[in-house]
Design an enzyme around this catalytic site. Structure first.
Site, PDB file in Angstrom:
ATOM      1  CG  ASP A 460      -9.944  39.314 -15.875  1.00 51.27           C
ATOM      2  OD1 ASP A 460     -10.015  40.169 -14.974  1.00 51.27           O
ATOM      3  OD2 ASP A 460      -9.102  39.355 -16.790  1.00 51.27           O
ATOM      4  CG  ASP A 528      -3.489  43.126 -15.835  1.00 54.00           C
ATOM      5  OD1 ASP A 528      -3.491  41.915 -15.578  1.00 54.00           O
ATOM      6  OD2 ASP A 528      -4.483  43.723 -16.299  1.00 54.00           O
TER       7      ASP A 528
HETATM    8  C1  GLA Z   1      -7.194  41.390 -17.543  1.00 56.81           C
HETATM    9  C2  GLA Z   1      -6.270  40.425 -16.826  1.00 56.81           C
HETATM   10  C3  GLA Z   1      -5.150  40.020 -17.740  1.00 56.81           C
HETATM   11  C4  GLA Z   1      -5.721  39.397 -18.984  1.00 56.81           C
HETATM   12  C5  GLA Z   1      -6.667  40.355 -19.663  1.00 56.81           C
HETATM   13  C6  GLA Z   1      -7.370  39.696 -20.826  1.00 56.81           C
HETATM   14  O1  GLA Z   1      -6.563  42.613 -17.761  1.00 56.81           O
HETATM   15  O2  GLA Z   1      -5.790  40.981 -15.639  1.00 56.81           O
HETATM   16  O3  GLA Z   1      -4.281  39.121 -17.093  1.00 56.81           O
HETATM   17  O4  GLA Z   1      -6.386  38.200 -18.640  1.00 56.81           O
HETATM   18  O5  GLA Z   1      -7.649  40.839 -18.761  1.00 56.81           O
HETATM   19  O6  GLA Z   1      -8.233  40.540 -21.467  1.00 56.81           O
END
Ligand code: GLA
Length: 708
Positions: A460, A528
């Site tokens: 990420d 997300d």
């Molecule tokens: C990002 C990712 C999510 C999750 C969060 C965790 O927003 O896209 O899927 O992993 O971080 O903090």
């Protein structure tokens, strides 16, 4: 065209270079001033016809007009007033290059044209690559400071080095298709009439970006899914980038693009070379559908590292638990996920350092004692024993100030000492362009993978760069390119050292999805936003360039945490089944009936997975009252159709869904409903989708060719 035409050729007498793909040709010619100029890109023409094409004339005999012939890489000299693909400054303040052509190399599918500045020690190589099984042309540029010559030995400042400039033939009108969006709303497809202006698509974020993706398509405004010529390009870069499309007042359109955004520079010292990422281009004659199919095929054959592997049905705990992770809680979810048929269990954020929320712990990649007093091995072992792979979320490029890493190495962050550093999500970016930071990150991840038997990393990156500086470095802007290169390099090394390892690209959802990232990751976390209605549009945009096997799609809880919308489980599944299916809900709160239905739908997905992940995708309708996608096996025998109708309207039954990719001469059986169809009816008239009544209706239809 003779069958023996080589894929690339260069005729030094005519200065003509020709690149051939199975269904297209690209040609350029050397201008008398030594610079390569675009000649043609489109349907196949033979070389004699290409050689006879006139050079593009100047629009008017006037000292005010642009030099009409389009450069393959426009330097900042001569009567060139459009966007420059190369912007250099020499130590004495002179700007721009003037070329002399010094030679070429044609080797298999690769062509290199070598240009040298007439007076300065600067060389550019324009590089082209074609492959026998793809219509995609890959292009990039290499720039070399040839060292002291003519008494000039100072550094050369490179303000811009594009990978390539592209141009369509003259069209009656021009339309630009591109992807826009934001966090939670990535990959929104726009089709806009191109203004007579310079249109800049860019990311200044150090990441590919949610707001624009470095893909675009140009057509004359009349192309649709099945018809029309489409010219499209995609940049293989995962940091900042810029593509400038220029439609001029007399009807010519081209674009130039590459890494970096306005205002950043790279200092090229004597002997140094700077090479760009690939900017790939594709011409197709049969609409946006054919364009996407050809891109998907290209990605599968030449970009994705392991396209033949099934993407596992994953379970990810993020939406279920947030930061509130513990060994017992994760074990409970893992057992439930295994019961549904999940093949991979991913432990998301919150497992490390002091990470109880987003304020601390980033950078400290050891298990959080309060959450995992025995470390991660007991969880990993149990996940493996349950028959699943074990995945771990990491965000290696980032650090919280409240972390051991920051306390030990405050100088490792991207930061200008005379500016206040902006924190986003309470975090700062580590400068991976620093060799010691790159080797720390590689070492840390390598150890994690070994010690915790990790099969899968979700990588990420949850913030863009700001106040990007590199204290004490003579050429601080290098961090923009150096950082991205280091991310790519670490992923490549980890994959090479751990052949079974798979990586999921993520940047707050789909903030870093591009051909550069997908060359070292297996799939991307698309957004997300897991609301299935919003996802239909997001997935439509994603599919313009990227194949379904690279599109991670989860089924989560209802009401959806992002939108508050309630939808049936079946609808959520049917939308997520259009990609690499995952589950991200809080399974411990799902009623037994939902768990049973979910297990049945996971099994259904596994039946159609070969078609979705390894077949050919056809978009049947744009997102609207009814949206549908068709996946076909490569031999044309098996088909899956996913149809979604988010909202119903009295008296408006859904129109039949046509399946133009089927064979009108064949017959097809729906094995689940025992109905047989004539191919001609399905192609020309369409199938009535068996949608249930009400909002959020969806169905999966399988078809099997019965006649041969
Ligand atoms: C990002 C990712 C999510 C999750 C969060 C965790 O927003 O896209 O899927 O992993 O971080 O903090």
């Amino acid at each position: 065209m003779p069958a023996t035409s080589p894929p690339v050729s260069f005729d030094p007498d005519r200065g003509l270079a020709v690149l051939r793909t199975p269904n297209s040709v690209y040609a350029l010619r050397l201008h008398p001033d030594g610079s390569p100029r675009h000649l043609y890109w489109g349907a196949p023409l033979d070389t004699a016809d290409l050689a006879a094409l006139p050079a593009t004339g100047s629009p008017a005999d006037s000292s005010f007009e642009d030099d009409a012939a389009a450069d393959e890489l426009a330097p900042q000299t001569g009567a060139r007033f459009g966007p420059a693909g190369l912007q250099v400054r020499f130590a004495d303040g002179t700007r721009g290059a003037q070329w002399r052509f010094t030679g070429h190399r044609a080797d298999g599918g690769e062509l290199r044209l070598r240009l040298q500045d007439r007076r300065r020690p600067l060389r550019a190589e324009l590089c082209y690559r074609v492959r026998p099984d793809s219509d995609v042309i890959e292009r990039w540029t290499e720039l070399t400071h040839l060292g002291p010559q003519d008494g000039t030995d100072g550094p050369i400042t490179v303000d811009r080095l594009d990978s390539a400039a592209w141009r369509t033939p003259a069209l009656p009108d021009y339309r630009l298709s591109h992807l826009v969006g934001g966090w939670n709303s990535e990959f929104q497809l726009r089709r806009d009439r191109l203004p007579v202006a310079e249109t800049v698509l860019t990311s200044r974020r150090g990441l590919t970006g949610h707001h624009a993706n470095p893909w675009l398509a140009v057509d004359d405004g009349t192309a649709d899914e099945e018809h029309g010529e489409v010219w499209s390009t995609a940049l293989a870069w995962s940091g900042s980038w810029r593509i400038t499309v220029h439609r001029d007042p007399v009807g010519r359109t081209g674009w130039t693009g590459g890494f970096g955004h306005d205002g950043t520079a790279w200092t090229l010292r004597p002997g140094e070379r700077l090479h760009t990422p690939v900017f790939a281009g594709l011409y197709t004659a049969h609409g946006f559908g054919a364009s996407s199919t050809a891109w998907h095929e290209h990605l599968r054959r030449h970009v994705l590292p392991q396209p033949e592997r099934d993407r596992p049905v994953l379970y990810n705990s993020w939406e279920a638990t947030g930061f509130d992770v513990s060994e017992a809680g994760q074990l409970r979810l893992a057992r439930l996920a295994a019961g549904l048929g999940a093949e991979l269990f991913v432990l998301d954020d919150g497992w490390f350092g002091t990470r109880c929320d987003d304020r601390s712990g980033l950078g400290d990649w050891t298990p959080r004692p309060a959450a995992f007093p025995r470390g991660l091995r007991p969880l990993a072992d149990e996940v493996h024993r349950l028959g699943m792979e074990f995945g771990l979320w990491v965000e290696p490029e980032m650090v919280n100030r409240d972390s051991e890493l920051y306390r030990t190495h405050p100088d490792w962050v991207v930061h200008s000492p005379h500016l206040d550093a902006t924190e986003l999500r309470h975090q700062l970016v580590l400068n991976f362009a620093r060799p010691e930071v790159e080797s720390w990150a590689h070492r840390t991840l390598d150890t994690l993978i070994r010690e915790h038997t990790v099969d899968w990393l979700k990588w990420d990156a949850n913030r863009p760069f700001t106040e990007a500086g590199w204290d004490g470095h003579p050429d601080p802007d290098r961090l923009w390119i150096g950082h991205t290169r280091a991310v790519h390099r670490i992923m490549d090394r980890l994959r090479a050292d751990h052949p079974g390892l798979r990586i999921e690209a993520c940047a707050g959802g789909g903030g870093r999805v591009d051909l550069g990232m997908l060359a070292r990751t297996d799939q991307a976390w698309t957004s997300d936003n897991t609301d299935p209605v919003d996802r239909i549009g997001i997935q439509h945009g994603f599919s313009q360039l990227f194949p379904a096997q690279a599109m991670a799609a989860w089924v989560t809880d209802s009401p959806n945490p992002a939108t508050g919308r309630s939808t049936p489980l079946r609808f959520r599944f049917h939308v997520a089944m259009a990609g690499a299916l995952g589950i991200g809900g809080d399974l411990s709160s799902w009623p037994a009936a939902d768990l049973a239905e979910a297990a049945e739908l996971v099994a259904r997905y596994k039946q159609i997975r070969p078609l979705v992940q390894h077949g050919v995708q056809h978009r049947l309708t744009p997102p609207g009252p009814v949206a549908a996608v068709h996946y076909a096996s490569r031999d044309g025998r098996d088909h899956a159709l996913l149809v979604w109708r988010p909202s119903t309207r009295f008296g408006h039954p859904p129109a039949p869904v046509r399946l133009p990719a089927l064979d009108p001469a064949a017959r097809y059986l729906d094995p689940d409903r025992g109905r047989e169809y004539s191919g001609a009816v399905l192609v020309h008239r369409g199938i009535e989708p068996p949608l249930p009544a009400g909002d959020y209706a969806s169905c999966l239809v399988r078809l099997h060719r019965t006649d041969s």
